[in-house]
Design a protein around this motif. Structure first.
Motif, PDB file in Angstrom:
ATOM      1  N   ASN A  40      -0.448  37.851 -62.223  1.00 41.58           N
ATOM      2  CA  ASN A  40      -1.675  37.103 -62.449  1.00 41.58           C
ATOM      3  C   ASN A  40      -1.431  35.593 -62.389  1.00 41.58           C
ATOM      4  N   VAL A  41      -0.257  35.178 -62.823  1.00 43.86           N
ATOM      5  CA  VAL A  41       0.146  33.768 -62.754  1.00 43.86           C
ATOM      6  C   VAL A  41       1.146  33.664 -61.614  1.00 43.86           C
ATOM      7  N   ALA A  42       0.789  32.948 -60.559  1.00 43.92           N
ATOM      8  CA  ALA A  42       1.563  32.946 -59.313  1.00 43.92           C
ATOM      9  C   ALA A  42       3.001  32.481 -59.479  1.00 43.92           C
ATOM     10  N   TRP A  43       3.259  31.530 -60.338  1.00 44.61           N
ATOM     11  CA  TRP A  43       4.609  30.966 -60.441  1.00 44.61           C
ATOM     12  C   TRP A  43       5.598  31.871 -61.162  1.00 44.61           C
ATOM     13  N   ILE A  44       5.121  32.921 -61.824  1.00 43.83           N
ATOM     14  CA  ILE A  44       6.039  33.823 -62.538  1.00 43.83           C
ATOM     15  C   ILE A  44       6.975  34.524 -61.548  1.00 43.83           C
ATOM     16  N   GLY A  45       6.464  34.951 -60.429  1.00 42.72           N
ATOM     17  CA  GLY A  45       7.307  35.599 -59.421  1.00 42.72           C
ATOM     18  C   GLY A  45       8.384  34.667 -58.896  1.00 42.72           C
ATOM     19  N   ILE A  46       8.039  33.408 -58.705  1.00 37.51           N
ATOM     20  CA  ILE A  46       9.020  32.426 -58.228  1.00 37.51           C
ATOM     21  C   ILE A  46      10.082  32.184 -59.294  1.00 37.51           C
ATOM     22  N   ALA A  47       9.663  32.041 -60.552  1.00 34.10           N
ATOM     23  CA  ALA A  47      10.617  31.806 -61.638  1.00 34.10           C
ATOM     24  C   ALA A  47      11.557  32.999 -61.797  1.00 34.10           C
ATOM     25  N   LEU A  48      11.017  34.205 -61.762  1.00 31.45           N
ATOM     26  CA  LEU A  48      11.861  35.396 -61.883  1.00 31.45           C
ATOM     27  C   LEU A  48      12.801  35.541 -60.691  1.00 31.45           C
ATOM     28  N   THR A  49      12.346  35.145 -59.518  1.00 33.23           N
ATOM     29  CA  THR A  49      13.210  35.152 -58.342  1.00 33.23           C
ATOM     30  C   THR A  49      14.372  34.187 -58.540  1.00 33.23           C
ATOM     31  N   GLY A  50      14.117  33.032 -59.140  1.00 34.19           N
ATOM     32  CA  GLY A  50      15.176  32.072 -59.421  1.00 34.19           C
ATOM     33  C   GLY A  50      16.197  32.610 -60.401  1.00 34.19           C
ATOM     34  N   VAL A  51      15.721  33.289 -61.435  1.00 36.26           N
ATOM     35  CA  VAL A  51      16.629  33.900 -62.406  1.00 36.26           C
ATOM     36  C   VAL A  51      17.461  34.975 -61.710  1.00 36.26           C
ATOM     37  N   PHE A  52      16.803  35.775 -60.910  1.00 36.09           N
ATOM     38  CA  PHE A  52      17.460  36.841 -60.162  1.00 36.09           C
ATOM     39  C   PHE A  52      18.509  36.260 -59.213  1.00 36.09           C
ATOM     40  N   ALA A  53      18.162  35.220 -58.496  1.00 32.52           N
ATOM     41  CA  ALA A  53      19.084  34.594 -57.550  1.00 32.52           C
ATOM     42  C   ALA A  53      20.270  33.952 -58.260  1.00 32.52           C
ATOM     43  N   SER A  54      20.064  33.473 -59.477  1.00 28.47           N
ATOM     44  CA  SER A  54      21.150  32.824 -60.206  1.00 28.47           C
ATOM     45  C   SER A  54      22.251  33.804 -60.600  1.00 28.47           C
ATOM     46  N   ARG A  55      21.963  35.080 -60.544  1.00 29.56           N
ATOM     47  CA  ARG A  55      22.974  36.085 -60.882  1.00 29.56           C
ATOM     48  C   ARG A  55      24.058  36.159 -59.816  1.00 29.56           C
ATOM     49  N   GLY A  56      23.771  35.685 -58.626  1.00 29.37           N
ATOM     50  CA  GLY A  56      24.799  35.632 -57.593  1.00 29.37           C
ATOM     51  C   GLY A  56      24.522  36.540 -56.413  1.00 29.37           C
ATOM     52  N   ALA A  57      25.233  36.259 -55.340  1.00 29.84           N
ATOM     53  CA  ALA A  57      25.021  36.957 -54.081  1.00 29.84           C
ATOM     54  C   ALA A  57      25.366  38.443 -54.170  1.00 29.84           C
ATOM     55  N   ASN A  58      26.444  38.792 -54.852  1.00 29.63           N
ATOM     56  CA  ASN A  58      26.818  40.203 -54.947  1.00 29.63           C
ATOM     57  C   ASN A  58      25.746  41.016 -55.656  1.00 29.63           C
ATOM     58  N   TYR A  59      25.203  40.467 -56.726  1.00 29.43           N
ATOM     59  CA  TYR A  59      24.158  41.144 -57.491  1.00 29.43           C
ATOM     60  C   TYR A  59      22.917  41.363 -56.625  1.00 29.43           C
ATOM     61  N   VAL A  60      22.498  40.321 -55.919  1.00 27.99           N
ATOM     62  CA  VAL A  60      21.315  40.403 -55.055  1.00 27.99           C
ATOM     63  C   VAL A  60      21.576  41.365 -53.901  1.00 27.99           C
ATOM     64  N   SER A  61      22.752  41.273 -53.292  1.00 25.00           N
ATOM     65  CA  SER A  61      23.091  42.140 -52.169  1.00 25.00           C
ATOM     66  C   SER A  61      23.080  43.607 -52.571  1.00 25.00           C
ATOM     67  N   ASP A  62      23.654  43.921 -53.718  1.00 27.78           N
ATOM     68  CA  ASP A  62      23.659  45.307 -54.195  1.00 27.78           C
ATOM     69  C   ASP A  62      22.248  45.832 -54.418  1.00 27.78           C
ATOM     70  N   LEU A  63      21.382  45.002 -54.991  1.00 26.68           N
ATOM     71  CA  LEU A  63      20.011  45.437 -55.231  1.00 26.68           C
ATOM     72  C   LEU A  63      19.252  45.643 -53.924  1.00 26.68           C
ATOM     73  N   VAL A  64      19.434  44.743 -52.961  1.00 34.08           N
ATOM     74  CA  VAL A  64      18.759  44.875 -51.664  1.00 34.08           C
ATOM     75  C   VAL A  64      19.212  46.156 -50.972  1.00 34.08           C
ATOM     76  N   LYS A  65      20.504  46.459 -51.027  1.00 30.18           N
ATOM     77  CA  LYS A  65      21.009  47.692 -50.411  1.00 30.18           C
ATOM     78  C   LYS A  65      20.397  48.926 -51.063  1.00 30.18           C
ATOM     79  N   LYS A  66      20.274  48.909 -52.377  1.00 32.90           N
ATOM     80  CA  LYS A  66      19.671  50.038 -53.083  1.00 32.90           C
ATOM     81  C   LYS A  66      18.208  50.202 -52.699  1.00 32.90           C
ATOM     82  N   MET A  67      17.494  49.082 -52.570  1.00 32.17           N
ATOM     83  CA  MET A  67      16.082  49.150 -52.196  1.00 32.17           C
ATOM     84  C   MET A  67      15.924  49.641 -50.758  1.00 32.17           C
ATOM     85  N   GLN A  68      16.819  49.200 -49.879  1.00 28.05           N
ATOM     86  CA  GLN A  68      16.763  49.669 -48.494  1.00 28.05           C
ATOM     87  C   GLN A  68      17.037  51.168 -48.426  1.00 28.05           C
TER      88      GLN A  68
END
Length: 76
Positions: A40-68
């Motif tokens: 409902n608040v547009a910037w929440i998705g961007i903020a959560l994406t930033g938190v998610f991205a701050s976890r690092g490339a390996n964390y993001v890569s593993d999640l993307v592979k699982k989603m794929q």
């Protein structure tokens, strides 16, 4: 890190989160919108994406592979 009173580690982690959120706001990156999740608040998705991205490339890569793997058709 805060509970264990590891202040240097806590400061580094907080800095990584702040930088990740700032960069995502700067470029308008919204992982959740790309997945079709709208807040409902547009910037929440961007903020959560930033938190998610701050976890690092390996964390993001593993999640993307699982989603794929979830979205890929079964090879039966």
């Amino acid at each position: 890190a805060i509970i264990e009173k590891q202040w240097k580690t806590a400061a580094t982690q907080a800095g990584a989160v702040a930088l990740g959120v700032l960069l995502c706001f700067g470029v308008g990156a919204d992982f959740y919108a790309a997945l079709g999740v709208n807040f409902n608040v547009a910037w929440i998705g961007i903020a959560l994406t930033g938190v998610f991205a701050s976890r690092g490339a390996n964390y993001v890569s593993d999640l993307v592979k699982k989603m794929q793997a979830l979205s890929a058709p079964s090879a039966e």
